[in-house]
Every structure is written in C-alpha cells, then in structure tokens.
Write an enzyme that holds these catalytic residues in place. Structure first.
Site, PDB file in Angstrom:
ATOM      1  N   GLN A   1      -4.303  -1.762   9.776  1.00 18.11           N
ATOM      2  CA  GLN A   1      -4.236  -3.062   9.112  1.00 18.11           C
ATOM      3  C   GLN A   1      -4.788  -4.165  10.016  1.00 18.11           C
ATOM      4  O   GLN A   1      -4.407  -4.276  11.181  1.00 18.11           O
ATOM      5  CB  GLN A   1      -2.770  -3.371   8.728  1.00 18.11           C
ATOM      6  CG  GLN A   1      -2.590  -4.648   7.936  1.00 18.11           C
ATOM      7  CD  GLN A   1      -3.231  -4.609   6.560  1.00 18.11           C
ATOM      8  OE1 GLN A   1      -3.148  -3.621   5.844  1.00 18.11           O
ATOM      9  NE2 GLN A   1      -3.884  -5.704   6.176  1.00 18.11           N
TER      10      GLN A   1
ATOM     11  N   LYS B   1       0.840  -1.209   0.000  1.00 19.29           N
ATOM     12  CA  LYS B   1       0.000   0.000   0.000  1.00 19.29           C
ATOM     13  C   LYS B   1       0.875   1.260   0.000  1.00 19.29           C
ATOM     14  O   LYS B   1       0.570   2.241  -0.684  1.00 19.29           O
ATOM     15  CB  LYS B   1      -0.928  -0.020   1.229  1.00 19.29           C
ATOM     16  CG  LYS B   1      -2.023  -1.086   1.099  1.00 19.29           C
ATOM     17  CD  LYS B   1      -2.755  -1.359   2.403  1.00 19.29           C
ATOM     18  CE  LYS B   1      -3.715  -2.535   2.238  1.00 19.29           C
ATOM     19  NZ  LYS B   1      -4.427  -2.915   3.461  1.00 19.29           N
TER      20      LYS B   1
ATOM     21  N   ASP C   1     -10.807   2.662   4.365  1.00 17.27           N
ATOM     22  CA  ASP C   1     -11.081   1.221   4.223  1.00 17.27           C
ATOM     23  C   ASP C   1     -12.581   0.961   4.063  1.00 17.27           C
ATOM     24  O   ASP C   1     -12.984  -0.132   3.660  1.00 17.27           O
ATOM     25  CB  ASP C   1     -10.572   0.457   5.454  1.00 17.27           C
ATOM     26  CG  ASP C   1      -9.283  -0.315   5.177  1.00 17.27           C
ATOM     27  OD1 ASP C   1      -8.987  -0.563   3.988  1.00 17.27           O
ATOM     28  OD2 ASP C   1      -8.578  -0.663   6.138  1.00 17.27           O
TER      29      ASP C   1
END
Ligand code: NAP
Length: 289
Positions: A96, A52, A119
C-alpha cells in the site's frame, strides 16, 4: 444526466466473481489469494487496505494482511517482498502506498515480481499495457474502463481529456483511452500542472477524466453540454457533522457540473469501488497464470 454508479456496478461484478470462485473451487482449482502489505499507520491507507481485505472476503478469495511498523527499513521491506515473490501460496500482492519517506517506493515497486504485480505498477506491467499486451492494468484506470463498458458507452472517435499525469492514474488512463480496443479509440489530450488554459481543452472534450487531488477543480464553465465526466479525485475534507470528522470530496464540482453531463461519476460511490473490484480481477488473473 445518467449517474455512473460505481458502487452498484462493483457489487454486481463482485457477485460474478463470487460465482467464478465457487466454480474454481468445485473444479478443485486454487482459491485466489491476495496479500496486502501495510507499512505504518496512515489513516487513509488503513481504510483502503481494510476495504481490499473485506472485498476478498465478499467474493471468497483468501486474503492476508501483513502489517509492518512505520520504522521498518527499506531492506526489511524488500526482504518481505522477496519472501512473497517466492511464496507459491500467494497469487498476487500489493504494497500500500504511500510508504514512509525513508523507503524508496520505486525500488519497492520494481522488487515485486511482475507475475504477482496485481497493482500493475511494475515497469514490465506498464510496458506491456502500453504495447497492448495482456497484463495487470493499474486498478483505477482498469476500473474506469470496466465502468464505461458496463454502461455500454462507445468512445470510438471521441476526444478524451485526462487531467493529471500520475503513474498510477492519469498516464495509464491516457494510454488506455487511445488504444485500439472496445473501450478506447479516443483522441487523447493529457493535461498537467504546466498546461496553460486547461479550460480550452476540457471545453472540447467528449469525455474528461479528472485525477488531480484538487477538490472541486472542474467547474461547470469548463465543461461542454453532453460531456462524460469521470471523477477520480478523493480528498478528505474536515467536516464536524460526520462521525469520522471528514467527508470525501472529488475533483469535480458535482452540483454545477452534473446537470450539463450525459454521464458522470459521483464521489463517493463512483471510481473508488470500481478500483477495488479491478484489484480483484487482477488477483483472479494472477491465480489463473
Ligand atoms: P498525483 O500523483 O498527486 O498527481 C496529480 C496530478 O495532477 C499531477 O500530474 C499534477 O501535475 C496534476 N496537477 C496538480 N495540480 C494541477 C493543476 N492546478 N492543474 C493541472 N494539473 C495539476 O495524484 P494521483 O495519485 O493521480 O491522484 C489524484 C487524485 O485521485 C487524488 O485525489 C487521489 O486521492 C485520487 N485517487 C483516487 C483513486 C480511486 O480509487 N478513486 C485512486 C487513485 C487516486 P504535475 O505532474 O505537473 O505535477
């Protein structure tokens, strides 16, 4: 059979994003800034986060990786999230998953400001998505929609069968495919571990999205001729012939299923790169808000 090449498509989309960043900068606008928070040292999470950060570099976004030890307490992580919520230099951030067991992931998800929830996991984002309102759409379903759009696949009136009902993939995917939208208008069946006779459903499907985490679950005798198959699964399977010691295996038995399909995604190189580019689109959206 046409291969839905997520790697190539994501690269092309990254180029488009890089052009847009140059235009933003030329106009004196802010460079989008994504922050990733990584707690602990899980091998797969390390590589996802590294990817990412690399993607941000590729398109000219600013990125920051915040590493926290596995011993970080829930309160400490929540304090870090609060700081990021209040940091005006940060457009969007992700924490994460999975998190160490002593941290409640749902609490963490809900602590993230919906304005920075790139997200798309916050209940506000999920609710807005379900209502068809503009919002951050969870990156994997969003990436799949973008892939279908890029290949100009018309799904209107099709029967979609989604395998798996997770909050991050299966459930949002089922909602998005049923929406009255350019890539949507499907009649959707959502299957999970309590669904008896899954083949009965998949054999009637025009499009199957498989998100189970069970390597090579979907076999040729479960798929009708001409189906579209989207393989979300990624499982690391030990492989001594690889330098890394593992290979990535999808939820679809690609060798036997592919010849029957109109379209199919490979693993790797299918949904994975599209998920990553979708996060970039969400970050750009956050920076424009
Ligand atoms: P998850 O949260 O573990 O959910 C798995 C789902 O599969 C659950 O709904 C479960 O049903 C269902 N299931 C399990 N066994 C089943 C069976 N035998 N028959 C039917 N349904 C069954 O998984 P996830 O987070 O959605 O991830 C799924 C896979 O996608 C994993 O391999 C993950 O690594 C991968 N993934 C890939 C990407 C990408 O970018 N490519 C992104 C996210 C995830 P119940 O709800 O009844 O338990």
């Amino acid at each position: 059979m046409t291969l839905l090449d997520g790697k190539k498509t994501a690269q092309a989309l990254q180029q488009e994003l890089a052009e847009e960043v140059k235009l933003l900068q030329a106009a004196g606008d802010k460079t989008p800034h994504l922050v990733a928070v990584l707690v602990g040292n899980d091998g797969a999470s390390e590589s996802y986060v590294a990817g990412k950060v690399q993607d941000c570099e590729n398109v000219g976004f600013q990125s920051t990786l915040i590493r926290l030890p596995a011993t970080t307490t829930e309160a400490e992580l929540l304090a870090q999230i609060e700081a990021l919520n209040n940091d005006s230099s940060v457009d969007g951030f992700i924490v994460q998953l999975p998190l160490p067991k002593h941290i409640d992931a749902e609490k963490v998800t809900q602590a993230i400001s919906p304005a920075k929830d790139v997200d798309g996991f916050h209940p506000v984002s999920v609710g807005r998505m379900a209502k068809g309102l503009p919002t951050f759409i969870s990156a994997t379903p969003f990436g799949i929609l973008k892939l279908l759009e890029k290949y100009d696949i018309n799904l209107t009136g099709k029967h979609a069968v989604v395998l798996g009902r997770s909050q991050i993939v299966g459930s949002p995917m089922s909602i998005l495919l049923a929406r009255n939208a350019p890539v949507g208008n499907c009649t959707v069946t959502l299957c999970h571990s309590k669904t008896p006779d899954i083949s009965k459903h998949t054999l009637q499907a025009d499009i199957i999205v498989v998100a189970l985490g069970i390597p090579e679950f979907l076999k040729a005798d479960m798929v009708r001729e001409g189906a579209i198959v989207i393989d979300v699964g990624i499982t690391r399977v030990a492989d001594d012939t690889k330098k890394s010691g593992f290979r990535l295996v999808g939820d679809v038995d690609f060798e036997s299923v592919a010849p029957k399909c109109a379209y199919i995604t490979p693993v790797p190189g299918g949904v994975g790169p599209m998920t990553r580019v979708a996060l970039l689109y969400n970050t750009l959206l956050a920076s424009k808000k």
